[in-house]
Design an enzyme around this catalytic site. Structure first.
Site, PDB file in Angstrom:
ATOM      1  N   TYR A  74       0.821  -1.214   0.000  1.00  0.00           N
ATOM      2  CA  TYR A  74       0.000   0.000   0.000  1.00  0.00           C
ATOM      3  C   TYR A  74       0.858   1.268   0.000  1.00  0.00           C
ATOM      4  O   TYR A  74       0.508   2.257  -0.663  1.00  0.00           O
ATOM      5  CB  TYR A  74      -0.957  -0.006   1.198  1.00  0.00           C
ATOM      6  CG  TYR A  74      -2.045  -1.045   1.062  1.00  0.00           C
ATOM      7  CD1 TYR A  74      -2.937  -0.998  -0.005  1.00  0.00           C
ATOM      8  CD2 TYR A  74      -2.180  -2.081   1.978  1.00  0.00           C
ATOM      9  CE1 TYR A  74      -3.928  -1.955  -0.150  1.00  0.00           C
ATOM     10  CE2 TYR A  74      -3.179  -3.043   1.841  1.00  0.00           C
ATOM     11  CZ  TYR A  74      -4.041  -2.974   0.774  1.00  0.00           C
ATOM     12  OH  TYR A  74      -5.027  -3.902   0.616  1.00  0.00           O
TER      13      TYR A  74
HETATM   14  C1  COA Z   1      -0.309  -7.784  -1.656  1.00  0.00           C
HETATM   15  C2  COA Z   1      -0.992  -8.308  -2.931  1.00  0.00           C
HETATM   16  C3  COA Z   1      -2.447  -7.855  -2.936  1.00  0.00           C
HETATM   17  C4  COA Z   1      -0.270  -7.731  -4.162  1.00  0.00           C
HETATM   18  O1  COA Z   1      -0.958  -8.166  -5.342  1.00  0.00           O
HETATM   19  P1  COA Z   1      -0.149  -8.494  -6.682  1.00  0.00           P
HETATM   20  O2  COA Z   1      -1.137  -8.831  -7.740  1.00  0.00           O
HETATM   21  O3  COA Z   1       0.884  -9.496  -6.390  1.00  0.00           O
HETATM   22  O4  COA Z   1       0.538  -7.066  -6.969  1.00  0.00           O
HETATM   23  P2  COA Z   1       0.817  -6.432  -8.385  1.00  0.00           P
HETATM   24  O5  COA Z   1       1.438  -7.465  -9.288  1.00  0.00           O
HETATM   25  O6  COA Z   1      -0.398  -5.767  -8.887  1.00  0.00           O
HETATM   26  O7  COA Z   1       1.889  -5.331  -8.021  1.00  0.00           O
HETATM   27  C5  COA Z   1       1.614  -3.979  -8.249  1.00  0.00           C
HETATM   28  C6  COA Z   1       2.778  -3.154  -7.844  1.00  0.00           C
HETATM   29  O8  COA Z   1       2.961  -3.294  -6.441  1.00  0.00           O
HETATM   30  C7  COA Z   1       4.289  -3.689  -6.155  1.00  0.00           C
HETATM   31  N1  COA Z   1       4.222  -4.578  -5.009  1.00  0.00           N
HETATM   32  C8  COA Z   1       3.620  -5.771  -4.930  1.00  0.00           C
HETATM   33  N2  COA Z   1       3.751  -6.275  -3.684  1.00  0.00           N
HETATM   34  C9  COA Z   1       4.466  -5.357  -2.998  1.00  0.00           C
HETATM   35  C10 COA Z   1       4.946  -5.280  -1.667  1.00  0.00           C
HETATM   36  N3  COA Z   1       4.698  -6.236  -0.784  1.00  0.00           N
HETATM   37  N4  COA Z   1       5.665  -4.187  -1.288  1.00  0.00           N
HETATM   38  C11 COA Z   1       5.913  -3.188  -2.159  1.00  0.00           C
HETATM   39  N5  COA Z   1       5.486  -3.198  -3.441  1.00  0.00           N
HETATM   40  C12 COA Z   1       4.772  -4.264  -3.842  1.00  0.00           C
HETATM   41  C13 COA Z   1       4.764  -4.402  -7.408  1.00  0.00           C
HETATM   42  O9  COA Z   1       6.167  -4.367  -7.510  1.00  0.00           O
HETATM   43  C14 COA Z   1       4.098  -3.583  -8.482  1.00  0.00           C
HETATM   44  O10 COA Z   1       4.848  -2.411  -8.720  1.00  0.00           O
HETATM   45  P3  COA Z   1       4.860  -1.664 -10.160  1.00  0.00           P
HETATM   46  O11 COA Z   1       3.415  -1.387 -10.508  1.00  0.00           O
HETATM   47  O12 COA Z   1       5.658  -0.434  -9.917  1.00  0.00           O
HETATM   48  O13 COA Z   1       5.453  -2.645 -11.083  1.00  0.00           O
HETATM   49  C15 COA Z   1      -0.898  -9.850  -3.022  1.00  0.00           C
HETATM   50  O14 COA Z   1       0.450 -10.239  -2.945  1.00  0.00           O
HETATM   51  C16 COA Z   1      -1.691 -10.600  -1.938  1.00  0.00           C
HETATM   52  O15 COA Z   1      -2.871 -10.825  -2.099  1.00  0.00           O
HETATM   53  N6  COA Z   1      -1.014 -11.005  -0.858  1.00  0.00           N
HETATM   54  C17 COA Z   1      -1.637 -11.768   0.218  1.00  0.00           C
HETATM   55  C18 COA Z   1      -2.790 -11.056   0.900  1.00  0.00           C
HETATM   56  C19 COA Z   1      -2.443  -9.662   1.387  1.00  0.00           C
HETATM   57  O16 COA Z   1      -1.397  -9.468   1.968  1.00  0.00           O
HETATM   58  N7  COA Z   1      -3.362  -8.709   1.122  1.00  0.00           N
HETATM   59  C20 COA Z   1      -3.169  -7.284   1.409  1.00  0.00           C
HETATM   60  C21 COA Z   1      -3.574  -6.867   2.766  1.00  0.00           C
HETATM   61  S1  COA Z   1      -5.198  -7.151   3.288  1.00  0.00           S
END
Ligand code: COA
Length: 168
Positions: free
Chosen positions: A142
């Site tokens: 976030y």
């Molecule tokens: C966190 C989560 C929602 C990210 O979704 P994702 O589809 O893997 O993320 P994306 O591929 O859309 O990444 C988008 C951007 O965020 C960045 N990003 C992804 N995870 C990140 C992290 N943990 N820290 C920092 N940046 C991150 C990516 O590098 C990417 O950057 P860019 O657009 O500059 O290339 C996913 O990993 C998840 O569902 N995790 C488990 C549940 C969770 O933790 N939910 C969130 C809290 S309720």
């Protein structure tokens, strides 16, 4: 080829049983509690499915109304607001299935949530969007999009209304 997703309100046709995002409480939520929250008007739940399979759950997020105390806000924002609790939109949960992580779906879901809040805020005012991050990795996701931790609450972050128009 890039996957195209459909995002729609939660419905019982989607397969929640095999959803796994690496955070068991979020898996449990979508399987057991999401439909109840929708029925009780506690949250709106939105699901993403790949275009080729409308039953396969790739990700989801929830939206609710909430409020934050002015004293929890970063000073730069607090000084522009009244001293009483102010209204926010809350993304209580957001998750992407492990098979779909790292492919842009998280940012698509976040942008879609922001767009829904922008649309709603024409009739229901909010000063920003608050998210509850499940752990420090989620919080860093976030922060990547400009969310700022509320004072003393590293796992509760806010994106001011002035900023989220640029995400959607
Ligand atoms: C966190 C989560 C929602 C990210 O979704 P994702 O589809 O893997 O993320 P994306 O591929 O859309 O990444 C988008 C951007 O965020 C960045 N990003 C992804 N995870 C990140 C992290 N943990 N820290 C920092 N940046 C991150 C990516 O590098 C990417 O950057 P860019 O657009 O500059 O290339 C996913 O990993 C998840 O569902 N995790 C488990 C549940 C969770 O933790 N939910 C969130 C809290 S309720």
């Amino acid at each position: 080829m890039e996957t195209i997703y459909h995002i729609r309100p939660f419905d019982s046709t989607v397969d929640t049983a095999s959803f796994c995002c690496g955070q068991p409480p979020l898996d449990e939520y979508i399987r057991r509690y999401a439909s109840q929250d929708v029925k009780r008007n506690v949250a709106r739940v939105f699901i993403a499915t790949p275009e080729h399979d409308t039953k396969q759950l790739a990700g989801f997020f929830t939206l609710s109304a909430g409020s934050v105390s002015c004293s929890d806000l970063p000073a730069s924002l607090a000084k522009t607001l009244p001293r009483y609790p102010v209204p926010v939109a809350l993304i209580g949960r957001l998750a992407v299935a492990t098979d779909y992580q790292g492919k842009g779906l998280g940012s698509i879901l976040l942008a879609d949530a922001c767009q829904k809040v922008i649309n709603a805020s024409a009739t229901l005012a909010v000063v920003g969007i608050v998210v509850d991050a499940k752990d420090s990795t989620a919080a860093s996701f976030y922060r990547h999009f400009g969310f700022m931790p509320l004072l003393g609450q590293a796992d509760r972050l806010l994106l001011p209304a002035t900023a989220f128009c640029s995400l959607a």
